[in-house]
Design a protein around this motif. Sequence first.
Motif, PDB file in Angstrom:
ATOM      1  N   ILE B  53       0.875  -1.175   0.000  1.00 55.19           N
ATOM      2  CA  ILE B  53       0.000   0.000   0.000  1.00 55.19           C
ATOM      3  C   ILE B  53       0.910   1.223   0.000  1.00 55.19           C
ATOM      4  O   ILE B  53       1.742   1.362   0.902  1.00 55.19           O
ATOM      5  N   THR B  54       0.793   2.063  -1.007  1.00 52.03           N
ATOM      6  CA  THR B  54       1.724   3.198  -1.063  1.00 52.03           C
ATOM      7  C   THR B  54       1.047   4.500  -1.460  1.00 52.03           C
ATOM      8  O   THR B  54       0.066   4.515  -2.202  1.00 52.03           O
ATOM      9  N   ASP B  55       1.588   5.575  -0.916  1.00 51.87           N
ATOM     10  CA  ASP B  55       1.182   6.911  -1.350  1.00 51.87           C
ATOM     11  C   ASP B  55       1.895   7.193  -2.673  1.00 51.87           C
ATOM     12  O   ASP B  55       2.888   6.551  -3.003  1.00 51.87           O
ATOM     13  N   LEU B  56       1.390   8.141  -3.429  1.00 55.31           N
ATOM     14  CA  LEU B  56       2.017   8.434  -4.719  1.00 55.31           C
ATOM     15  C   LEU B  56       2.992   9.588  -4.623  1.00 55.31           C
ATOM     16  O   LEU B  56       4.003   9.631  -5.294  1.00 55.31           O
ATOM     17  N   PHE B  66       8.300   3.894  -7.060  1.00 58.45           N
ATOM     18  CA  PHE B  66       8.305   2.834  -6.058  1.00 58.45           C
ATOM     19  C   PHE B  66       7.422   1.676  -6.512  1.00 58.45           C
ATOM     20  O   PHE B  66       7.792   0.519  -6.418  1.00 58.45           O
ATOM     21  N   LEU B  67       6.264   2.029  -7.050  1.00 53.58           N
ATOM     22  CA  LEU B  67       5.368   0.939  -7.436  1.00 53.58           C
ATOM     23  C   LEU B  67       5.881   0.191  -8.667  1.00 53.58           C
ATOM     24  O   LEU B  67       5.707  -1.020  -8.779  1.00 53.58           O
ATOM     25  N   GLU B  68       6.605   0.904  -9.545  1.00 52.94           N
ATOM     26  CA  GLU B  68       7.249   0.219 -10.667  1.00 52.94           C
ATOM     27  C   GLU B  68       8.268  -0.796 -10.156  1.00 52.94           C
ATOM     28  O   GLU B  68       8.332  -1.936 -10.620  1.00 52.94           O
ATOM     29  N   GLU B  69       9.049  -0.315  -9.172  1.00 53.52           N
ATOM     30  CA  GLU B  69      10.084  -1.160  -8.561  1.00 53.52           C
ATOM     31  C   GLU B  69       9.448  -2.431  -7.974  1.00 53.52           C
ATOM     32  O   GLU B  69       9.906  -3.538  -8.197  1.00 53.52           O
ATOM     33  N   VAL B  70       8.357  -2.236  -7.229  1.00 51.28           N
ATOM     34  CA  VAL B  70       7.663  -3.366  -6.605  1.00 51.28           C
ATOM     35  C   VAL B  70       7.208  -4.338  -7.686  1.00 51.28           C
ATOM     36  O   VAL B  70       7.467  -5.539  -7.633  1.00 51.28           O
ATOM     37  N   LYS B  71       6.531  -3.783  -8.706  1.00 49.21           N
ATOM     38  CA  LYS B  71       5.937  -4.634  -9.736  1.00 49.21           C
ATOM     39  C   LYS B  71       7.008  -5.371 -10.542  1.00 49.21           C
ATOM     40  O   LYS B  71       6.805  -6.508 -10.956  1.00 49.21           O
ATOM     41  N   VAL B  79      -0.667  -4.063  -5.620  1.00 48.13           N
ATOM     42  CA  VAL B  79      -0.352  -2.730  -5.109  1.00 48.13           C
ATOM     43  C   VAL B  79      -1.639  -1.906  -4.989  1.00 48.13           C
ATOM     44  O   VAL B  79      -2.448  -1.869  -5.913  1.00 48.13           O
ATOM     45  N   ILE B  80      -1.793  -1.298  -3.838  1.00 44.60           N
ATOM     46  CA  ILE B  80      -2.940  -0.408  -3.632  1.00 44.60           C
ATOM     47  C   ILE B  80      -2.392   1.003  -3.435  1.00 44.60           C
ATOM     48  O   ILE B  80      -1.516   1.214  -2.588  1.00 44.60           O
ATOM     49  N   VAL B  81      -2.872   1.929  -4.242  1.00 45.93           N
ATOM     50  CA  VAL B  81      -2.358   3.290  -4.182  1.00 45.93           C
ATOM     51  C   VAL B  81      -3.308   4.157  -3.353  1.00 45.93           C
ATOM     52  O   VAL B  81      -4.523   4.106  -3.532  1.00 45.93           O
ATOM     53  N   ILE B  82      -2.731   4.920  -2.409  1.00 41.44           N
ATOM     54  CA  ILE B  82      -3.545   5.881  -1.659  1.00 41.44           C
ATOM     55  C   ILE B  82      -2.915   7.249  -1.858  1.00 41.44           C
ATOM     56  O   ILE B  82      -1.709   7.404  -1.706  1.00 41.44           O
ATOM     57  N   THR B  83      -3.706   8.219  -2.224  1.00 42.36           N
ATOM     58  CA  THR B  83      -3.090   9.528  -2.438  1.00 42.36           C
ATOM     59  C   THR B  83      -4.037  10.677  -2.169  1.00 42.36           C
ATOM     60  O   THR B  83      -5.241  10.555  -2.329  1.00 42.36           O
ATOM     61  N   LYS B  92      -5.509   6.764 -13.816  1.00 40.77           N
ATOM     62  CA  LYS B  92      -5.363   5.985 -15.049  1.00 40.77           C
ATOM     63  C   LYS B  92      -3.956   5.416 -15.156  1.00 40.77           C
ATOM     64  O   LYS B  92      -3.759   4.245 -15.442  1.00 40.77           O
ATOM     65  N   GLN B  93      -2.995   6.316 -14.866  1.00 44.64           N
ATOM     66  CA  GLN B  93      -1.598   5.918 -14.968  1.00 44.64           C
ATOM     67  C   GLN B  93      -1.290   4.749 -14.038  1.00 44.64           C
ATOM     68  O   GLN B  93      -0.612   3.800 -14.428  1.00 44.64           O
ATOM     69  N   SER B  94      -1.824   4.821 -12.799  1.00 42.09           N
ATOM     70  CA  SER B  94      -1.525   3.730 -11.867  1.00 42.09           C
ATOM     71  C   SER B  94      -2.174   2.424 -12.337  1.00 42.09           C
ATOM     72  O   SER B  94      -1.577   1.369 -12.192  1.00 42.09           O
ATOM     73  N   PHE B  95      -3.379   2.515 -12.890  1.00 42.67           N
ATOM     74  CA  PHE B  95      -4.024   1.282 -13.355  1.00 42.67           C
ATOM     75  C   PHE B  95      -3.237   0.677 -14.516  1.00 42.67           C
ATOM     76  O   PHE B  95      -3.124  -0.536 -14.628  1.00 42.67           O
ATOM     77  N   ARG B  96      -2.705   1.565 -15.367  1.00 43.51           N
ATOM     78  CA  ARG B  96      -1.904   1.052 -16.476  1.00 43.51           C
ATOM     79  C   ARG B  96      -0.691   0.276 -15.966  1.00 43.51           C
ATOM     80  O   ARG B  96      -0.226  -0.656 -16.579  1.00 43.51           O
ATOM     81  N   LYS B  97      -0.209   0.698 -14.808  1.00 43.79           N
ATOM     82  CA  LYS B  97       0.961   0.020 -14.250  1.00 43.79           C
ATOM     83  C   LYS B  97       0.570  -1.216 -13.445  1.00 43.79           C
ATOM     84  O   LYS B  97       1.375  -1.748 -12.694  1.00 43.79           O
ATOM     85  N   GLY B  98      -0.680  -1.603 -13.535  1.00 43.34           N
ATOM     86  CA  GLY B  98      -1.092  -2.860 -12.921  1.00 43.34           C
ATOM     87  C   GLY B  98      -1.452  -2.749 -11.451  1.00 43.34           C
ATOM     88  O   GLY B  98      -1.345  -3.713 -10.696  1.00 43.34           O
ATOM     89  N   VAL B  99      -1.874  -1.550 -11.054  1.00 46.60           N
ATOM     90  CA  VAL B  99      -2.263  -1.369  -9.658  1.00 46.60           C
ATOM     91  C   VAL B  99      -3.603  -2.054  -9.393  1.00 46.60           C
ATOM     92  O   VAL B  99      -4.478  -2.078 -10.262  1.00 46.60           O
TER      93      VAL B  99
END
Lengths: 863, 129
Positions: B53-56, B66-71, B79-83, B92-99
């Motif tokens: 779970i990460t902030d953006l 960070f989420l790219e690194e994780v993935k 990955v769950i994004v909180i922002t 949209k961008q985060s979903f594209r990265k497989g969030v």
Amino acid sequence: MTVVPRIFRALWNRFKKSRESPVEFSQIFDRFQGVLQNHQRVMELIADLGEKCGGEYIFDRKYLVDVVKELHSLLLHMVQELNFISSNKYLALYHTLDRIISQLEAELRGRLSFDQNTPFALTLEDAPLDRPELIGGKANVLAIISRNLKLPIPPNGLVITTRAYRLFLEVNDLEDRIYSLLESWATGERDEYSTSRQIRYHILAGIIPKEISKEIEQWTGGKGSRKRWAVRSSAYGEDGELSFAGIHESVLNVPSRDVPYAYKRVLASLYSPEALVYRQRMNMLSEEAAMAVIIQEMVHSKVSGVIHTVDISEENPDHLVVYASWGLGRTVVEGRDLVDIFVVEKAPPYNIVQKEIAVKTTSVKPTNAGGEKEEMLPQEERGASTLSDEDIIQLTKWALTLERYFKYPQEIEWAIDQGGQYVILQSRRLLIPKRRDQPGEDITTLCDQYPILFKEVGTVVHSGVGSGVVVKVASGSDMEHFPEGGVLVTKYTAPWLARIVPKASAIIAERGSAAGHFATIAREFRVPTLVGVEGAVENLQDGQVITVDARSRIIYAGRVKELLAYELIQPFPFEGMPEFRLIRRLFRRIAPLHLIDPSSPDFTPEGCQSVHDVVRFIHEKAVEELMDLPGLLQRSSGVHVYTLQSEIPLGLKVLNLGGGIDPKFIDTGKLKPKDIRSVPFRAFWSGLSGPGIWSTEPVLVDFKGIMSSLTRTPSETSGITSSAEFNLAVINQTYMNLHLRLGYHFNLIDTKVEPDSHHNYIYFRFVGGVTDNIRRSRRAKLLEAILSRYHFKVDVKGDLVVARVLHLSEEDMIQRLQMLGRLVGFTRQLDIQLQADEDITNFVGIFMSLNTPTEEGTQWKDH
Amino acid sequence: MERPLKILILDDEPIVCKRLQPALEKLGYEVESFTDSVEATRRIQETSYDIVITDLKMKEIDGMRFLEEVKSRHPKTEVIVITGFATMETAKQSFRKGVFDFIAKPFKLGELQEVVNRAAAKILGESES
């Protein structure tokens, strides 16, 4: 001689011209709509902020900064809009806005800000309970213990406030000096010991300003007095929100003449090395440090000690532990000698499960010259128990009251004086060390053995867990018997229930929002509260024991011990976090409403103390300006109004802002009620035109003439009233602003009704009348009685009645607007008939019988 | 549950970590939380987590990186994004990265618990099949 009149005339002409220039009605109404919308948005933000105080949400600092920014911009718009509507009558509001917003910004930066009339000293009896930043945490807790919980505290307490502390720094020119010393500590130039030594030296060498020394002398009686005092720290944040246990100094048994120096010693302890490190660890800004000081009469205790409401050594939340020793409290607090230990069950009958009577050798006693000294105990006291079983049980009951009220385990310092009287010296959160070795287990599976009555229902007003017997409350008389620790179950969260909130262990309501006045009170007392629990009143039985988990929105049958214990030992009560301290400080400057009565002399821009006050003021004044809306409309051009054709001879004009009229309606000049689509208008009209409302039974013949003039609208009786006055409804699909003049009564209803209850409100205003003041105020009382039954918040001033209701569902709002329609019809003639006070009750009865019985028919406003 | 699922929380606002950690532990997860992204990055290089779970938007590091690194290290990690800076674009961008999901701050504790439970159900479902 002629110059001055000429200038005057020129000015007058300009003024006249500006007054007479054709007013763009649509622009004015746009601005008015703007005021309403921004008002709505501000109220939503306040409600949001209130919700976030409840613990269900996760938010961060950025959210708070954003809210303040948005409030600032909304208020600015509202001030501009009101000034547009009123031709700049309220320019002073810009100053008000600066004042209030700069206070909020100061809070965001962590700085205490006081206004000019903030006192330097307050007695514990008079100190406000909602300003811990002024009287410090310990004083705040003591005031609550004494006044809300009615438990005894040491007598004659005076608080020298944090404002006095600020003045002390200012007068002695210490603010910058302290700041730069702290800076050099932060950058590592010096260590905390040398920083602390330097700052304390400056404080002890400082001069106490006259404003403060005068207060101290008056209270203690100065040099001539023989009384002894306890001078105790009450730092900002101490005890109330953070623990600070033992970090600041308290000076005991101080002769009156030495109190001023003791005051300085306590101030200086704000900068002890421990305090510096503690604040740093708790992420407190240096500006957040401020010290209030309590001066109380000394309690010469025979026995004293500490209670932990959770047995830490066993981690048993069902047991509490009493530690006791002879003499003053230092023996226990500082661990100077062996002490007696009693372990007690926390449920009635409070069995004492363990007694360890120590062989004690010393006790701390006050000395004649002031101060304390340690003495050897006489042989016979050494092995004797310090407390009887009755003492233990009495202290246990109080400890449980404190734990229930403060919602987490408590560490309580107490004493028994020479006369055998018990006193609570202080109570603070007991920190329970988190055990790392225990893997997290799913507490909800532990609770599975308990039957679930409601699952995932309602809205969380205040998070937490509470258990007790169900007590249903539907009327004021039910409240008399509400027991300590009961679970309040009610249909509506009406404000009159506020009185029993402190007693409740949890609250369940079928209706209500997380935003209202009631929600604020529930949060203030930290009572776990769920609203919107449909069927609660029907399905829960009086006397049944239940457990309300307002965190997971589950209601269990029985007392779920595991869950209660789990909640109690949670390591991070959310209320202690810096963001929660901040949100509550902001909330106190944003949400409270002080400007209640529009006719009060304080109802001015200068009188506004909170954001809520400012929007209330602007709303009220905008409505006041728009009182003359019909006149305004007549003076403007290009506005199309319809005249409503109806059997009720109101001569009502209708202005459609869009969506208020059936699009199929073809303008033949004959608008019928059936053509109107505005939801609130239809509701109101169905009430007004209902059977028996307008053309009531024959009125007394004597009044016939008067009645006929009342039903005629003033525009038809030209010459009697100004031709500018007529009845007008400004509508759209979900909104109605209705101006009605029925004879000499003036009615204003401003309302919005949508499927989303968050936006819904009704604002009702009634004034004037044809008869004498007494009868008019009788009518006001009658309206108050009826409107309160429908959960309006009603303010009455003479013959002015202002009533509001917020956030109810569409259906509830429609029901109320229908009722208002009937009420307007019903009351248009009433003040003539209200000949005696008894008539009020009669007419309430008649009116209520006109209405189909509703479930709230038995509810009365609490007086 | 045979072994508790492992969750990592990264948010530079301590309050978010302090509140999320016990709330998720209460549901039976094993939780570690970080306010320092450098430390968190080091940690994901050492070990794998079921859910992150990460902030953006944080001070030292871009959450997106960070989420790219994780993935890239552990593609199976959800990955769950909180922002607090929620825009359609970042979502949209985060979903594209497989969030797995995207939550705007402030949010209700219950909402996040629900998302985490859904992610857990997905992970457990996949490991069974």
